[in-house]
Design an enzyme around this catalytic site. Structure first.
Site, short mmCIF file in Angstrom:
data_model
loop_
_atom_site.label_atom_id
_atom_site.label_comp_id
_atom_site.label_asym_id
_atom_site.label_seq_id
_atom_site.Cartn_x
_atom_site.Cartn_y
_atom_site.Cartn_z
N LYS A 1 -22.73 -41.86 -69.90
CA LYS A 1 -24.12 -42.09 -69.46
C LYS A 1 -25.03 -41.08 -70.13
O LYS A 1 -24.79 -39.88 -70.08
CB LYS A 1 -24.22 -41.94 -67.94
CG LYS A 1 -25.64 -42.09 -67.41
CD LYS A 1 -25.67 -42.13 -65.89
CE LYS A 1 -25.84 -40.79 -65.23
NZ LYS A 1 -27.16 -40.18 -65.43
N ASP B 1 -29.49 -44.43 -69.16
CA ASP B 1 -30.05 -44.26 -67.81
C ASP B 1 -31.48 -43.72 -67.92
O ASP B 1 -31.74 -42.54 -67.69
CB ASP B 1 -29.14 -43.30 -67.04
CG ASP B 1 -29.63 -42.99 -65.64
OD1 ASP B 1 -30.44 -43.76 -65.10
OD2 ASP B 1 -29.18 -41.96 -65.08
N LYS C 1 -34.18 -45.56 -66.52
CA LYS C 1 -34.90 -46.05 -65.33
C LYS C 1 -36.32 -46.52 -65.66
O LYS C 1 -37.31 -46.01 -65.13
CB LYS C 1 -34.97 -44.95 -64.25
CG LYS C 1 -33.62 -44.41 -63.81
CD LYS C 1 -33.75 -43.40 -62.70
CE LYS C 1 -32.44 -42.86 -62.21
NZ LYS C 1 -31.73 -41.97 -63.17
N HIS D 1 -39.83 -48.18 -65.72
CA HIS D 1 -40.74 -48.61 -64.64
C HIS D 1 -42.15 -48.61 -65.24
O HIS D 1 -42.77 -47.57 -65.40
CB HIS D 1 -40.65 -47.61 -63.48
CG HIS D 1 -41.43 -48.01 -62.27
ND1 HIS D 1 -41.48 -47.23 -61.13
CD2 HIS D 1 -42.18 -49.10 -62.00
CE1 HIS D 1 -42.24 -47.83 -60.22
NE2 HIS D 1 -42.68 -48.95 -60.73
N ASP D 2 -42.64 -49.81 -65.57
CA ASP D 2 -43.95 -49.91 -66.23
C ASP D 2 -44.40 -51.36 -66.12
O ASP D 2 -43.76 -52.16 -65.41
CB ASP D 2 -43.80 -49.47 -67.71
CG ASP D 2 -45.07 -48.84 -68.27
OD1 ASP D 2 -46.16 -49.44 -68.07
OD2 ASP D 2 -44.99 -47.79 -68.91
N THR E 1 -31.82 -41.46 -54.46
CA THR E 1 -31.18 -40.82 -53.30
C THR E 1 -31.87 -39.51 -52.94
O THR E 1 -31.64 -38.96 -51.87
CB THR E 1 -29.68 -40.57 -53.55
OG1 THR E 1 -29.54 -40.02 -54.85
CG2 THR E 1 -28.89 -41.84 -53.44
N GLN F 1 -24.55 -32.19 -54.68
CA GLN F 1 -24.41 -33.54 -54.13
C GLN F 1 -24.05 -33.46 -52.65
O GLN F 1 -23.25 -32.63 -52.24
CB GLN F 1 -23.30 -34.32 -54.88
CG GLN F 1 -23.62 -34.64 -56.32
CD GLN F 1 -24.59 -35.80 -56.48
OE1 GLN F 1 -25.20 -36.25 -55.52
NE2 GLN F 1 -24.75 -36.27 -57.71
N ARG G 1 -20.23 -33.40 -63.46
CA ARG G 1 -19.61 -32.07 -63.52
C ARG G 1 -18.11 -32.00 -63.25
O ARG G 1 -17.45 -31.16 -63.88
CB ARG G 1 -20.41 -31.11 -62.63
CG ARG G 1 -21.78 -30.81 -63.25
CD ARG G 1 -22.78 -30.31 -62.25
NE ARG G 1 -23.18 -31.37 -61.34
CZ ARG G 1 -24.07 -31.21 -60.36
NH1 ARG G 1 -24.64 -30.05 -60.18
NH2 ARG G 1 -24.38 -32.23 -59.58
O1 C5P Z 1 -22.48 -33.91 -61.97
P1 C5P Z 1 -22.61 -35.08 -61.06
O2 C5P Z 1 -21.31 -35.85 -60.86
O3 C5P Z 1 -23.25 -34.73 -59.75
O4 C5P Z 1 -23.59 -36.07 -61.86
C1 C5P Z 1 -24.05 -37.27 -61.29
C2 C5P Z 1 -24.94 -37.99 -62.26
O5 C5P Z 1 -25.47 -39.14 -61.61
C3 C5P Z 1 -26.16 -37.19 -62.74
O6 C5P Z 1 -26.45 -37.65 -64.07
C4 C5P Z 1 -27.25 -37.60 -61.79
O7 C5P Z 1 -28.53 -37.49 -62.35
C5 C5P Z 1 -26.90 -39.07 -61.56
N1 C5P Z 1 -27.40 -39.64 -60.32
C6 C5P Z 1 -27.14 -39.11 -59.07
N2 C5P Z 1 -27.65 -39.71 -57.95
C7 C5P Z 1 -28.38 -40.82 -58.06
C8 C5P Z 1 -28.66 -41.38 -59.30
C9 C5P Z 1 -28.15 -40.75 -60.43
O8 C5P Z 1 -26.43 -38.12 -58.97
N3 C5P Z 1 -28.81 -41.40 -56.97
#
Ligand code: C5P
Length: 231
Positions: free
Chosen positions: A33, A60, A62, A64-65, A119, A189, A210
């Site tokens: 991604k 990714d 996103k 929006h326009d 989120t 998260q 990560r």
């Molecule tokens: O490192 P990690 O596993 O937390 O990365 C999650 C990825 O998913 C990041 O690129 C983050 O921007 C993306 N993302 C997210 N939550 C969302 C939409 C996208 O964590 N609701």
């Protein structure tokens, strides 16, 4: 195309670091991604390079326009050879339909995915911008709108996946970030799920950053996640 359900989030500020990580990964075992940071720094060249290396790339950005602008951006992303791209469902049905029309109907066309509510949006932010009702009902409503506008699926939290899976048929793709293997760091998260829990909840693809990108051996981290899905 690989049949892996794992999408590795290449969240890097510079091309070199992203390419160095991709060099350690196998395109048959994961997808990648590319988000706003890496794309803004390094542009379509990095996308093309990774596509040439055989990776399925989820762009990714996103979009929006207004419908015409989003349609042209989606056509440009299709020309880059990406496997998946996304738009904001809050852009409305006409915007989503224009995006869907722009990517065409070739058998290898990219998947077009909708972002419902981020989120990061809490109830206070939701109320401030004047939206009515609850966040979860709004996510369901926007996913329904995405489906009826021809989109292939939505990005959602694994917590929302089971309700969305009931509302949509199996062809509607659920892409879930916020995935953490058992016993790994949560980082920033919240409300995470393990890879196998997310698949049981109805997710089709797991976005994982990560836990793989920050691992000493990213391919080993990927292998452990794969093992957790089959055990
Ligand atoms: O490192 P990690 O596993 O937390 O990365 C999650 C990825 O998913 C990041 O690129 C983050 O921007 C993306 N993302 C997210 N939550 C969302 C939409 C996208 O964590 N609701």
């Amino acid at each position: 195309m690989s049949d892996s359900k794992i999408i590795v989030a290449l969240d890097y500020p510079a091309t070199d670091a992203a390419i160095a990580l991709a060099d350690q990964l196998d395109p048959d075992r994961c997808k990648l991604k590319i988000g706003k940071e890496l794309f803004t720094r390094s542009g379509p060249k990095t996308v093309e390079l990774l596509v040439q290396q055989g990776f399925d790339v989820f762009l990714d950005l996103k979009y929006h326009d207004i419908p015409t602008t989003v349609a042209k951006a989606c056509a440009a992303a299709t020309d880059l050879g990406v496997w998946m791209m996304n738009v904001h469902t809050l852009g409305g049905a006409a915007m989503m339909r224009a995006a869907r029309d722009a990517i065409g109907n070739a058998s290898d066309r990219p998947l077009l995915i909708g972002v419902t509510l981020l989120t990061s949006m809490d109830q206070q932010t939701f109320d401030q911008i004047g939206l009515q009702g609850t966040i979860s009902d709004t996510v369901l409503r926007l996913a329904k709108l995405a489906d009826s506008s021809g989109l292939d699926g939505v990005v959602c939290s694994a917590q929302e996946a089971s309700r969305l899976r009931v509302q949509h048929d199996d062809a509607f793709q659920l892409i879930t970030p916020g995935i953490r293997p058992a016993n790994s760091e949560q980082g920033d998260q919240h409300r995470t799920m393990t890879p196998s829990e997310a698949l049981v909840a109805g997710s089709n693809y797991l976005v994982i950053g990560r836990p793989i990108t920050a691992a000493k051996d990213p391919m080993l981290a990927l292998q452990e996640i794969e093992n957790s899905l089959t055990s």
